[in-house]
Design a protein around this motif. Structure first.
Motif, PDB file in Angstrom:
ATOM      1  N   ASP A 106     -24.072  27.199 -27.072  1.00  8.99           N
ATOM      2  CA  ASP A 106     -22.871  27.195 -27.919  1.00  8.99           C
ATOM      3  C   ASP A 106     -21.686  27.805 -27.173  1.00  8.99           C
ATOM      4  OD1 ASP A 106     -24.420  26.208 -29.977  1.00  8.99           O
ATOM      5  OD2 ASP A 106     -24.381  28.042 -31.178  1.00  8.99           O
ATOM      6  N   ALA A 107     -21.952  28.889 -26.469  1.00  9.24           N
ATOM      7  CA  ALA A 107     -20.877  29.643 -25.816  1.00  9.24           C
ATOM      8  C   ALA A 107     -20.231  28.845 -24.689  1.00  9.24           C
ATOM      9  CB  ALA A 107     -21.412  30.961 -25.271  1.00  9.24           C
ATOM     10  N   ALA A 108     -21.015  27.968 -24.040  1.00  6.14           N
ATOM     11  CA  ALA A 108     -20.517  27.296 -22.845  1.00  6.14           C
ATOM     12  C   ALA A 108     -20.271  25.803 -23.021  1.00  6.14           C
ATOM     13  CB  ALA A 108     -21.526  27.492 -21.705  1.00  6.14           C
ATOM     14  N   SER A 109     -20.960  25.176 -23.960  1.00  7.78           N
ATOM     15  CA  SER A 109     -21.012  23.712 -23.975  1.00  7.78           C
ATOM     16  C   SER A 109     -19.682  23.045 -24.300  1.00  7.78           C
ATOM     17  CB  SER A 109     -22.066  23.219 -24.969  1.00  7.78           C
ATOM     18  OG  SER A 109     -21.551  23.192 -26.288  1.00  7.78           O
ATOM     19  N   HIS A 110     -19.609  21.792 -23.899  1.00  6.56           N
ATOM     20  CA  HIS A 110     -18.441  20.962 -24.165  1.00  6.56           C
ATOM     21  C   HIS A 110     -18.164  20.862 -25.663  1.00  6.56           C
ATOM     22  CE1 HIS A 110     -22.153  18.748 -24.266  1.00  6.56           C
ATOM     23  NE2 HIS A 110     -21.614  17.632 -24.709  1.00  6.56           N
ATOM     24  N   ARG A 111     -19.219  20.646 -26.465  1.00  6.67           N
ATOM     25  CA  ARG A 111     -19.015  20.522 -27.911  1.00  6.67           C
ATOM     26  C   ARG A 111     -18.609  21.865 -28.501  1.00  6.67           C
ATOM     27  NH1 ARG A 111     -23.451  18.723 -28.885  1.00  6.67           N
ATOM     28  NH2 ARG A 111     -22.972  16.576 -28.422  1.00  6.67           N
TER      29      ARG A 111
END
Length: 201
Positions: free
Chosen positions: A180-185
């Motif tokens: 969650d912290a890094a992803s594109h979405r």
């Protein structure tokens, strides 16, 4: 009473991701529901040339059919050595929509002779919100590279092949919170937070 917001998806992981991001930001007063919780409606095929076009079309369809505020995303992977493909064709790269193992196998085959230093790629997500006559689209990108073989059992899609910049493990090996912290979405959804917060007022 909480305002219902439709996420135009049947993917439980996508619904969970938005719920976690809202909770982390302290946004209350929204009830996130998926397509399985509303009467079926005709969903237009994804024919847009860009992630933005497809996301907006899905959000417009959902809002028009249900009368609810609607969030939709279109996302995929852009591989440098393939001139940005699969791109909007990511989910059906092998010819069958959503066949993750076949899509991963085809991508690995296409990159078999590509050296490590040219295996750069990025996940791209466009997240659209249609609500109260407003349309907002935000883009998130997650740079990395394509590994030589899949690893990890978390995530979905191309996650087992994608190693984010600065990491040595695949996206499928990250915890949900790390992803969650890094992803594109995650990045695109966080960019939508001000507009989503306004819905909860």
């Amino acid at each position: 009473m909480a305002r219902r917001v439709l996420v135009a998806s049947r993917n439980a992981k996508k619904l969970g991701e938005l719920r976690r991001i809202l909770a982390e930001a302290g946004v209350e007063g929204l009830e996130i529901i998926g397509l399985d919780e509303v009467p079926p409606y005709e969903e237009a095929p994804e024919t847009g040339a860009t992630f933005q076009e497809n996301a907006l079309a899905k959000a417009r369809d959902g809002a028009a059919a249900t009368g609810l505020a609607c969030v939709a995303d279109d996302s995929g992977i852009a591989v440098d050595a393939l001139n940005g493909m699969p791109g909007v064709l990511s989910a059906r790269w092998s010819g069958r929509h959503g066949d993750d193992p076949a899509n991963n196998d085809l991508l690995l085959g296409q990159l078999a002779d590509v050296p490590d230093e040219r295996r750069g790629a990025r996940f791209v997500s466009a997240c659209a919100l249609v609500a109260d006559g407003r349309e907002i689209v935000e883009i998130g990108e997650w740079p990395g590279r394509i590994a030589r073989k899949p690893s990890g059992t978390g995530g979905f899609g191309y996650d087992p092949l994608f190693v984010p910049d600065g990491d040595t493990i695949s996206a499928a090996e990250l915890t949900p919170a790390e992803k969650d912290a890094a992803s594109h979405r995650g990045r695109a959804l966080r960019a939508l937070l001000p507009a989503l917060s306004a819905l909860a007022q």
